[in-house]
Design a protein around this motif. Structure first.
Motif, PDB file in Angstrom:
ATOM      1  N   VAL A 159       2.600  -3.544   4.500  1.00  0.00           N
ATOM      2  CA  VAL A 159       2.774  -3.973   3.108  1.00  0.00           C
ATOM      3  C   VAL A 159       1.773  -3.213   2.254  1.00  0.00           C
ATOM      4  CG1 VAL A 159       1.250  -5.979   3.411  1.00  0.00           C
ATOM      5  CG2 VAL A 159       2.835  -5.924   1.504  1.00  0.00           C
ATOM      6  N   LEU A 160       2.251  -2.661   1.156  1.00  0.00           N
ATOM      7  CA  LEU A 160       1.412  -1.953   0.192  1.00  0.00           C
ATOM      8  C   LEU A 160       1.127  -2.904  -0.957  1.00  0.00           C
ATOM      9  CD1 LEU A 160       3.547   1.345  -0.039  1.00  0.00           C
ATOM     10  CD2 LEU A 160       1.907   0.676   1.751  1.00  0.00           C
ATOM     11  N   VAL A 161      -0.119  -2.920  -1.426  1.00  0.00           N
ATOM     12  CA  VAL A 161      -0.446  -3.798  -2.547  1.00  0.00           C
ATOM     13  C   VAL A 161      -1.049  -2.974  -3.675  1.00  0.00           C
ATOM     14  CG1 VAL A 161      -2.648  -4.455  -1.464  1.00  0.00           C
ATOM     15  CG2 VAL A 161      -1.723  -5.840  -3.333  1.00  0.00           C
ATOM     16  N   PRO A 217      -0.847  -7.783  -9.468  1.00  0.00           N
ATOM     17  CA  PRO A 217      -0.556  -7.086  -8.216  1.00  0.00           C
ATOM     18  C   PRO A 217       0.952  -6.980  -7.979  1.00  0.00           C
ATOM     19  CG  PRO A 217      -1.091  -9.371  -7.751  1.00  0.00           C
ATOM     20  CD  PRO A 217      -1.293  -9.185  -9.236  1.00  0.00           C
ATOM     21  N   THR A 218       1.354  -5.945  -7.288  1.00  0.00           N
ATOM     22  CA  THR A 218       2.704  -5.833  -6.750  1.00  0.00           C
ATOM     23  C   THR A 218       2.585  -5.565  -5.265  1.00  0.00           C
ATOM     24  OG1 THR A 218       3.800  -5.069  -8.773  1.00  0.00           O
ATOM     25  CG2 THR A 218       4.806  -4.438  -6.696  1.00  0.00           C
ATOM     26  N   LEU A 219       3.242  -6.400  -4.472  1.00  0.00           N
ATOM     27  CA  LEU A 219       3.246  -6.227  -3.024  1.00  0.00           C
ATOM     28  C   LEU A 219       4.578  -5.637  -2.607  1.00  0.00           C
ATOM     29  CD1 LEU A 219       1.356  -8.880  -3.660  1.00  0.00           C
ATOM     30  CD2 LEU A 219       1.192  -8.886  -1.184  1.00  0.00           C
ATOM     31  N   VAL A 220       4.512  -4.567  -1.806  1.00  0.00           N
ATOM     32  CA  VAL A 220       5.701  -3.816  -1.405  1.00  0.00           C
ATOM     33  C   VAL A 220       5.823  -3.893   0.110  1.00  0.00           C
ATOM     34  CG1 VAL A 220       6.892  -1.603  -1.564  1.00  0.00           C
ATOM     35  CG2 VAL A 220       5.217  -2.252  -3.329  1.00  0.00           C
ATOM     36  N   PHE A 221       6.892  -4.536   0.585  1.00  0.00           N
ATOM     37  CA  PHE A 221       7.091  -4.747   2.013  1.00  0.00           C
ATOM     38  C   PHE A 221       7.983  -3.643   2.570  1.00  0.00           C
ATOM     39  CE2 PHE A 221       6.062  -8.769   0.107  1.00  0.00           C
ATOM     40  CZ  PHE A 221       5.204  -9.368   1.024  1.00  0.00           C
ATOM     41  N   MET A 222       7.459  -2.913   3.538  1.00  0.00           N
ATOM     42  CA  MET A 222       8.172  -1.775   4.090  1.00  0.00           C
ATOM     43  C   MET A 222       8.967  -2.172   5.331  1.00  0.00           C
ATOM     44  SD  MET A 222       7.314   0.264   1.800  1.00  0.00           S
ATOM     45  CE  MET A 222       8.368   1.566   2.445  1.00  0.00           C
ATOM     46  N   PRO A 223      10.015  -1.392   5.660  1.00  0.00           N
ATOM     47  CA  PRO A 223      10.803  -1.673   6.870  1.00  0.00           C
ATOM     48  C   PRO A 223       9.961  -1.420   8.119  1.00  0.00           C
ATOM     49  CG  PRO A 223      11.443   0.429   5.925  1.00  0.00           C
ATOM     50  CD  PRO A 223      10.494  -0.198   4.939  1.00  0.00           C
ATOM     51  N   ASP A 224      10.431  -1.929   9.260  1.00  0.00           N
ATOM     52  CA  ASP A 224       9.645  -1.731  10.483  1.00  0.00           C
ATOM     53  C   ASP A 224       9.926  -0.395  11.155  1.00  0.00           C
ATOM     54  OD1 ASP A 224      12.186  -2.432  11.222  1.00  0.00           O
ATOM     55  OD2 ASP A 224      11.601  -4.082  12.538  1.00  0.00           O
ATOM     56  N   ASP A 225      10.941   0.332  10.681  1.00  0.00           N
ATOM     57  CA  ASP A 225      11.214   1.687  11.159  1.00  0.00           C
ATOM     58  C   ASP A 225      11.099   2.655   9.981  1.00  0.00           C
ATOM     59  OD1 ASP A 225      11.848   1.291  13.924  1.00  0.00           O
ATOM     60  OD2 ASP A 225      13.719   0.347  13.281  1.00  0.00           O
ATOM     61  N   VAL A 226      10.758   3.895  10.278  1.00  0.00           N
ATOM     62  CA  VAL A 226      10.627   4.900   9.225  1.00  0.00           C
ATOM     63  C   VAL A 226      12.016   5.429   8.859  1.00  0.00           C
ATOM     64  CG1 VAL A 226       9.645   7.129   8.582  1.00  0.00           C
ATOM     65  CG2 VAL A 226       8.350   5.581  10.055  1.00  0.00           C
ATOM     66  N   PRO A 227      12.482   5.186   7.636  1.00  0.00           N
ATOM     67  CA  PRO A 227      13.792   5.709   7.210  1.00  0.00           C
ATOM     68  C   PRO A 227      13.689   7.199   6.902  1.00  0.00           C
ATOM     69  CG  PRO A 227      12.756   4.558   5.405  1.00  0.00           C
ATOM     70  CD  PRO A 227      11.838   4.400   6.581  1.00  0.00           C
ATOM     71  N   GLU A 228      14.822   7.873   6.873  1.00  0.00           N
ATOM     72  CA  GLU A 228      14.830   9.307   6.626  1.00  0.00           C
ATOM     73  C   GLU A 228      15.260   9.620   5.192  1.00  0.00           C
ATOM     74  OE1 GLU A 228      17.181  11.382   9.477  1.00  0.00           O
ATOM     75  OE2 GLU A 228      16.049  10.617  11.201  1.00  0.00           O
ATOM     76  N   SER A 229      14.570  10.593   4.598  1.00  0.00           N
ATOM     77  CA  SER A 229      14.958  11.167   3.303  1.00  0.00           C
ATOM     78  C   SER A 229      15.171  10.132   2.209  1.00  0.00           C
ATOM     79  CB  SER A 229      16.233  12.011   3.473  1.00  0.00           C
ATOM     80  OG  SER A 229      16.025  13.025   4.432  1.00  0.00           O
TER      81      SER A 229
END
Length: 202
Positions: free
Chosen positions: A64-66, A132-144
């Motif tokens: 998660v990016l904050v 603040p803004t919290l950004v939740f990322m997927p558990d796999d790295v997506p492409e492009s």
């Protein structure tokens, strides 16, 4: 004699209280040179989003990016009222890798699509304007795809404890893949808390 006993008891109480008070302050977020509050369990990385997703996954966690900024009263509230709550902090530390971004910072960021940015140009590219803004990322790295488009959920602003914590729980449980919208999930958890007596009035 009784005065001496009372004085000794008071001294003992103070001696017991002071270390606990200092321990409490020691756990509080510190203020960095950039004016942002720092939790000692936040991860310091090179802000390569793909690498950070992989690192989080290797630890059995989610990334998660904050985004925060100097002087942000809502960021201060998040640290002082939410991240200082053991129930909230313990859940996040157990399941998420948190990387802090400065909304107006110049540190280098590498987007998922390979573009090299700064923190402030990343915020603009990904469309984040609140802190603040919290950004939740997927558990796999997506492409492009950029991190802004890859995010499975975002939470702009500082909310109450249960909204804040339930968002982390919903993402951890991959609620975004199911049919139960976060608001429905949150309402269900609040009702369960009320019925259990843990929550009154929210």
């Amino acid at each position: 004699m009784f005065r001496w006993i009372r004085a000794a008891a008071l001294a003992a109480a103070v001696a017991a209280f002071v270390p606990a008070a200092f321990a409490s302050f020691a756990c509080a977020a510190s203020l960095g040179d950039d004016g942002l509050h720092k939790e000692d369990w936040f991860s310091v990385t090179f802000r390569d989003v793909a690498e950070d997703i992989e690192a989080a996954r290797a630890e059995g966690k989610r990334l998660v990016l904050v985004f925060e900024q100097r002087g942000c009263i809502y960021c201060a509230k998040m640290h002082e009222q939410l991240l200082s709550d053991p129930e909230v902090a313990d859940f996040i530390k157990a399941h998420f890798k948190v990387v802090q971004y400065n909304m107006f910072g110049d540190e280098e960021v590498t987007d998922l699509d390979g573009e090299v940015l700064t923190e402030k140009t990343a915020a603009r590219k990904w469309g984040y304007v609140f802190t603040p803004t919290l950004v939740f990322m997927p558990d796999d790295v997506p492409e492009s795809v950029s991190a802004g488009k890859a995010a499975v959920a975002t939470m702009p602003g500082a909310f109450g404890k249960w909204t804040f914590l339930n968002m982390f729980r919903w993402v951890y449980e991959k609620g975004y893949e199911g049919d139960e919208h976060f608001q429905k999930y949150h309402a269900r958890i609040i009702q369960e808390l009320r019925e259990s007596g843990r929550l009154q009035g929210e």
